[in-house]
Design a protein around this motif. Structure first.
Motif, short mmCIF file in Angstrom:
data_model
loop_
_atom_site.label_atom_id
_atom_site.label_comp_id
_atom_site.label_asym_id
_atom_site.label_seq_id
_atom_site.Cartn_x
_atom_site.Cartn_y
_atom_site.Cartn_z
N TRP A 136 3.46 -12.20 2.98
CA TRP A 136 2.91 -10.92 3.42
C TRP A 136 2.55 -10.00 2.26
O TRP A 136 1.48 -9.37 2.27
N LEU A 137 3.42 -9.90 1.26
CA LEU A 137 3.21 -8.91 0.19
C LEU A 137 1.88 -9.11 -0.55
O LEU A 137 1.09 -8.16 -0.67
N PRO A 138 1.57 -10.30 -1.07
CA PRO A 138 0.29 -10.43 -1.78
C PRO A 138 -0.91 -10.24 -0.87
O PRO A 138 -1.94 -9.69 -1.30
N LEU A 139 -0.82 -10.67 0.40
CA LEU A 139 -1.94 -10.47 1.31
C LEU A 139 -2.12 -8.99 1.65
O LEU A 139 -3.25 -8.49 1.73
N ALA A 140 -1.01 -8.28 1.84
CA ALA A 140 -1.09 -6.84 2.13
C ALA A 140 -1.64 -6.08 0.93
O ALA A 140 -2.45 -5.15 1.09
N ARG A 141 -1.23 -6.46 -0.27
CA ARG A 141 -1.74 -5.78 -1.47
C ARG A 141 -3.25 -6.00 -1.59
O ARG A 141 -4.00 -5.05 -1.84
N ALA A 142 -3.68 -7.24 -1.38
CA ALA A 142 -5.12 -7.52 -1.48
C ALA A 142 -5.89 -6.76 -0.40
O ALA A 142 -7.01 -6.27 -0.65
N SER A 143 -5.33 -6.64 0.78
CA SER A 143 -6.00 -5.91 1.86
C SER A 143 -6.12 -4.43 1.51
O SER A 143 -7.15 -3.80 1.77
N ALA A 144 -5.04 -3.85 0.94
CA ALA A 144 -5.08 -2.43 0.57
C ALA A 144 -6.07 -2.18 -0.56
O ALA A 144 -6.69 -1.11 -0.62
N GLU A 145 -6.21 -3.13 -1.48
CA GLU A 145 -7.19 -2.96 -2.55
C GLU A 145 -8.61 -3.01 -2.00
O GLU A 145 -9.51 -2.35 -2.52
N ALA A 175 11.18 -2.15 0.85
CA ALA A 175 12.37 -3.00 0.84
C ALA A 175 12.34 -4.02 -0.29
O ALA A 175 13.28 -4.81 -0.44
N HIS A 176 11.29 -3.99 -1.14
CA HIS A 176 11.14 -4.97 -2.23
C HIS A 176 10.83 -4.26 -3.54
O HIS A 176 9.75 -4.40 -4.11
N PRO A 177 11.81 -3.49 -4.04
CA PRO A 177 11.56 -2.72 -5.26
C PRO A 177 11.34 -3.58 -6.50
O PRO A 177 10.79 -3.10 -7.50
N GLY A 178 11.75 -4.83 -6.45
CA GLY A 178 11.56 -5.68 -7.62
C GLY A 178 10.25 -6.43 -7.63
O GLY A 178 9.98 -7.20 -8.56
N ALA A 179 9.41 -6.23 -6.61
CA ALA A 179 8.15 -6.97 -6.50
C ALA A 179 6.98 -6.10 -6.94
O ALA A 179 6.72 -5.06 -6.33
N PRO A 180 6.25 -6.49 -7.99
CA PRO A 180 5.08 -5.71 -8.41
C PRO A 180 4.07 -5.52 -7.29
O PRO A 180 3.43 -4.47 -7.19
N ASP A 181 3.92 -6.55 -6.42
CA ASP A 181 2.96 -6.41 -5.33
C ASP A 181 3.30 -5.23 -4.44
O ASP A 181 2.42 -4.52 -3.94
N ALA A 182 4.60 -5.02 -4.19
CA ALA A 182 5.02 -3.91 -3.34
C ALA A 182 4.67 -2.57 -3.98
O ALA A 182 4.19 -1.65 -3.31
N LEU A 183 4.89 -2.46 -5.29
CA LEU A 183 4.59 -1.20 -5.98
C LEU A 183 3.09 -0.92 -6.00
O LEU A 183 2.65 0.21 -5.74
N HIS A 184 2.30 -1.95 -6.30
CA HIS A 184 0.84 -1.77 -6.31
C HIS A 184 0.34 -1.40 -4.91
O HIS A 184 -0.55 -0.55 -4.75
N LEU A 185 0.90 -2.04 -3.89
CA LEU A 185 0.49 -1.80 -2.50
C LEU A 185 0.74 -0.35 -2.11
O LEU A 185 -0.16 0.34 -1.59
N VAL A 186 1.96 0.14 -2.35
CA VAL A 186 2.29 1.50 -1.95
C VAL A 186 1.49 2.51 -2.78
O VAL A 186 1.08 3.56 -2.27
N ALA A 187 1.22 2.21 -4.04
CA ALA A 187 0.39 3.11 -4.85
C ALA A 187 -1.00 3.26 -4.24
O ALA A 187 -1.59 4.36 -4.24
N GLN A 188 -1.55 2.17 -3.73
CA GLN A 188 -2.85 2.25 -3.06
C GLN A 188 -2.79 3.16 -1.84
O GLN A 188 -3.70 3.97 -1.61
N LEU A 189 -1.74 3.02 -1.06
CA LEU A 189 -1.61 3.83 0.16
C LEU A 189 -1.44 5.31 -0.18
O LEU A 189 -2.03 6.17 0.49
#
Length: 570
Positions: free
Chosen positions: A476-485, A502-516
């Motif tokens: 989910w995380l990489p697909l969600a990040r790509a969708s938000a980009e 819920a995934h503070p150690g995942a760069p994808d999660a940080l990039h995703l929320v930054a987009q939002l």
């Protein structure tokens, strides 16, 4: 507001939200202060296009009086103490003293509904005791409504009830030279008798009851009604304004032949014939040809008739299952999908019918995608159901997404389909999130295909709802990040941010929320996104990997630029 109150329409449904709530401002506008009305002025202007006169002052306007009916509680006690025939005799005697005898038909309906098994054990004796036609019609309609209840219609009493309903309905059909005016007809008795005939026959055919003795009369009665749908003047469009006021459901009394009181009676008769045709196919292997021909002719003659479209539409799966060649041969009347809002059997099935991927495929790929882009109700839900079962339903998924998004309305159609892959089902299917390995696997495959299809901006907004699914986090995380980009304005952005947090150690999660955070939408979603973004930033620990450190800084910068200056000190 432009969608709910379009300038091109002359009528709107004021009983549906959000218009129901909005119209409260219109109703109260005579007493609201100017500072309040200022915000509502665009709505008031739109309503004035439909209602030129201003609303009355609510302080002085007369109120509505509640409708009062004759429902003395002692009748329920009497019905429990006496036999059904004795209670029916008492009801007849009481109603004979009132001009409003139909009120006692309502009482009778409640009594029968309270104990249908007892009231359907001896149909003949109850009918003999009920001397007035309106009471007989009310009794049979009430019994039909309770036909599926335990113990209702033991032995051959269902056949007796069907025969009695048909006989009663025939007594209400005057001779051709004695047809009453609309004002003189007994509408209540006609309505109840029609309801009894249609509902009893439908139940009999669904339960394979033995109707051998009454079958010829039943089919002849239904055909007499339904054949009127093959006449051009049976459609509401043929009636003048004066005729519409006289008749029922858009047809005047003078237009209706003996036995037909409004086109909806004919449409219900056609629905009953189709129910019989399905029963015949289950027992004999095929649908009667004459009913198929009548259905196709009615669909062609009444192409803008909503009741006919709905009647044929809900039976379309049976038609295609038992008579596929006939259905395809009459594609123009049965399978056409207008994109301009006109009713049709296929569009009625999409809105109200049960899922049937084989029938959906028979509509045609080009026509289905055009309906999807035109927002034909139900098209997206049915297609999502088919794709969740078989992700190659439209061929190669990537090519299919590109075709969906091609043309006006394509991006919005693709986004809605992504949403419906998560939550929606056709009208007869339960709502619920995607769960289970097969469903989540198909959803992830379709999501990847959408990302690979080079869709126009906004087309991936619906992918936000995948945050509610059981798709594994590492998928989910990489697909969600790509969708938000691609489309930062994801649907349910707050839910996306909550799952990512819920995934503070995942760069994808940080990039995703930054987009939002960097692409705000509605205040209620933005507040949730910012809350989860702060929580994620607090728990994210910069590691040695450069990507993680860069992702933390990207989120911090997005928060600061959004006005959350405290993030600079986090």
């Amino acid at each position: 507001m432009d969608e709910v109150l379009p300038a091109s329409t002359g009528a709107v449904d004021g009983t549906r939200e959000p218009l129901t709530s909005w119209l409260r401002a219109w109703d109260w506008s005579p007493v609201l202060p100017a500072c309040v009305l200022a915000g509502w002025e665009p709505l008031l202007a739109a309503v004035r296009r439909l209602i030129p006169a201003d609303p009355p002052d609510p302080r002085t306007a007369p109120g509505f009086e509640p409708v009062r009916t004759v429902t003395p509680p002692e009748w329920e006690d009497l019905a429990a103490e006496r036999s059904p025939s004795e209670a029916a005799t008492a009801l007849t005697a009481a109603s004979g003293t009132l001009a409003e005898a139909d009120a006692y038909a309502v009482v009778l309906h409640r009594i029968v509904d309270a104990d249908p098994a007892r009231w359907t054990t001896d149909v003949r004796s109850v009918l003999d005791a009920l001397k007035l036609p309106v009471l007989r019609a009310g009794y049979l309609a009430a019994a039909a409504a309770a036909a599926t209840r335990p113990g209702a219609f033991p032995d051959d009493t269902l056949t007796q009830a069907c025969a009695a309903a048909l006989a009663l309905r025939r007594t209400l059909v005057p001779a051709a030279d004695e047809r009453p005016s609309a004002a003189d007809r007994d509408h209540t008795t006609e309505l109840l008798a029609d309801q009894a005939v249609f509902d009893l026959l439908r139940h009999a055919w669904r339960t394979s009851a033995d109707l051998a003795d009454v079958l010829p009369d039943a089919l002849a009665h239904l055909r007499t009604l339904a054949v009127e749908l093959t006449r051009p003047d049976a459609t509401p469009a043929a009636a003048s304004t004066e005729e519409e006021e006289e008749g029922e459901e858009g047809a005047s009394a003078d237009m209706a032949p003996p036995g037909l009181f409004g086109p909806d009676s004919a449409a219900r008769a056609l629905g009953c014939l189709l129910e019989y045709a399905a029963h015949h196919a289950r027992t004999s292997g095929e649908m009667p040809r004459d009913i198929l021909e009548l259905t196709a002719e009615a669909a062609n003659s009444c192409e803008d008739h909503k009741a006919v479209a709905l009647t044929v539409g809900v039976h379309l799966p049976n038609l295609y299952r038992h008579a596929p060649d006939f259905t395809v041969a009459h594609r123009a009347g049965l399978l056409a999908l207008p994109t301009d809002g006109r009713p049709s059997p296929a569009s009625a099935w999409l809105q109200w019918g049960r899922a049937d991927p084989h029938l959906l495929a028979a509509l045609g790929r080009t026509e289905l995608l055009a309906a999807l882009r035109a927002r034909v109700r139900g098209a997206s839900e049915h297609l999502a159901h088919a794709l969740a079962t078989n992700h190659d339903f439209l061929g190669d998924p990537t090519t299919a997404w590109a075709s969906i998004a091609d043309g006006p309305g394509g991006a919005a159609a693709a986004s809605r389909l992504l949403e419906d892959l998560v939550l929606r089902r056709p009208a007869t299917e339960p709502l619920g999130t995607v769960t289970g390995a097969a469903a989540t696997g198909a959803a992830a495959t379709l999501w990847r295909a959408a990302l690979a299809a080079d869709l126009p901006p906004g087309a991936l907004a619906g992918a936000g709802l995948f945050a509610r699914t059981d798709i594994a986090d590492d998928v989910w995380l990489p697909l969600a990040r790509a969708s938000a980009e691609h489309t930062p304005a994801l649907v349910d952005a707050s839910g996306v941010a909550e799952r990512a947090a819920a995934h503070p150690g995942a760069p994808d999660a940080l990039h995703l929320v930054a987009q939002l955070v960097g692409h705000p939408q509605q205040p209620w979603h933005d507040e949730g996104v910012l809350h989860h973004a702060h929580a994620l930033l607090r728990t994210a620990q910069p590691g040695t990997a450069g990507e993680h450190r860069d992702a933390v800084e990207e989120l911090r910068r997005a928060l600061v630029e959004a006005g959350e200056v405290d993030a600079a000190r986090t």
